[in-house]
Design an enzyme around this catalytic site. Structure first.
Site, short mmCIF file in Angstrom:
data_model
loop_
_atom_site.label_atom_id
_atom_site.label_comp_id
_atom_site.label_asym_id
_atom_site.label_seq_id
_atom_site.Cartn_x
_atom_site.Cartn_y
_atom_site.Cartn_z
N ASP A 42 0.86 -1.18 0.00
CA ASP A 42 0.00 0.00 0.00
C ASP A 42 0.90 1.23 0.00
O ASP A 42 1.79 1.35 0.85
CB ASP A 42 -0.89 0.03 1.25
CG ASP A 42 -1.99 -1.02 1.21
OD1 ASP A 42 -2.08 -1.75 0.20
OD2 ASP A 42 -2.77 -1.10 2.18
N ASP A 80 -15.37 -4.20 -1.09
CA ASP A 80 -14.96 -4.04 0.30
C ASP A 80 -16.23 -3.98 1.14
O ASP A 80 -17.14 -3.19 0.83
CB ASP A 80 -14.16 -2.75 0.48
CG ASP A 80 -12.98 -2.67 -0.48
OD1 ASP A 80 -12.41 -3.73 -0.79
OD2 ASP A 80 -12.64 -1.56 -0.92
#
EC number: 5.3.1.16
Length: 238
Positions: free
Chosen positions: A8, A127
């Site tokens: 990330d 998500d």
């Protein structure tokens, strides 16, 4: 089953968040490309890459680091975070990115995602918080069930679905196997588990389902609770 180590990107650095909260960011490397290179040396074929700044800004924000990773490894890269239009998709394809992840836009404009999937290698990021879809970098929860969104993309040309249990992400509390299987069954699309992976037992549980196509490994590697080379050996031999 494929294991996809994750990087990330936040402000040019490799970080991990807990439950998607930007203020929880823990920096693991100032040189993300070196982390990617290490994954490659350990036997990885894929890299799961997220532009966190991009996810919140709605446009690419870590291009230099992404270019560096592309230039220094031969990993296949799937990339998400702030991809909301075809221009951005083309920009990343031109950089040599293998697969692009569309998240929030999949909820707001599924027709756009289907149109892009007909032209480019697209994955949909679903998500969820308690089974409902989270959007805008997980800052908001929608009224749509994750399985309903997954069903929307059945037979659409979408290559994969990456399903993340937000409540588990970055917690090392164990992967949500049932949630992942429910998305795979609803969509009929290759489904990649994300969020909560702690150790080799999680990898074994997912592999045992026979329906999960892949798993994303982040904090478990960075914190040392999962031996990534052991995990690669397990899936190669399984």
């Amino acid at each position: 089953m494929e294991i996809l180590p994750a990087i990330d990107l936040k402000d040019g650095k490799a970080v991990r968040l807990t439950k998607g909260l930007m203020e929880s960011a823990k920096i693991y490397s100032d040189e993300p490309w070196q982390v990617a290179k290490r994954f490659e040396e350990m036997g990885s074929r894929w890299l799961h890459l997220v532009d966190l700044n991009g996810a919140f800004a709605g446009e690419p924000k870590n291009l230099e680091q992404i270019k560096k990773i592309r230039a220094n490894t031969s990993l296949k890269i799937e990339l998400g975070g702030g991809i909301r239009d075809e221009e951005t998709i083309r920009k990343y394809i031109d950089l040599g990115i293998e697969r692009l992840i569309l998240g929030s836009i999949a909820v707001k404009n599924p027709q756009f995602v289907k149109a892009m999937a007909a032209k480019y290698p697209i994955a949909v990021g679903i998500d969820a918080i308690d089974g409902f879809v989270a959007v805008e970098g997980w800052a908001k929860t929608s009224t749509m069930r994750a399985t309903d969104l997954a069903r929307e993309f059945a037979k659409s040309g979408v290559q994969a679905i990456i399903c993340t249990d937000v409540g588990k992400d970055g917690t090392l509390s164990g992967v949500n196997v049932d949630f992942t299987v429910s998305i795979a069954e609803a969509s009929g699309i290759d489904t990649i588990a994300s969020g909560g992976v702690r150790d080799i037992e999680d990898i074994k549980k997912l592999q045992a389902t026979g329906t999960v196509a892949g798993v994303i490994v982040g904090k478990a590697f960075y914190e040392g609770t999962l031996d990534l080379e052991e995990a690669f050996r397990l899936v190669q031999n399984g």
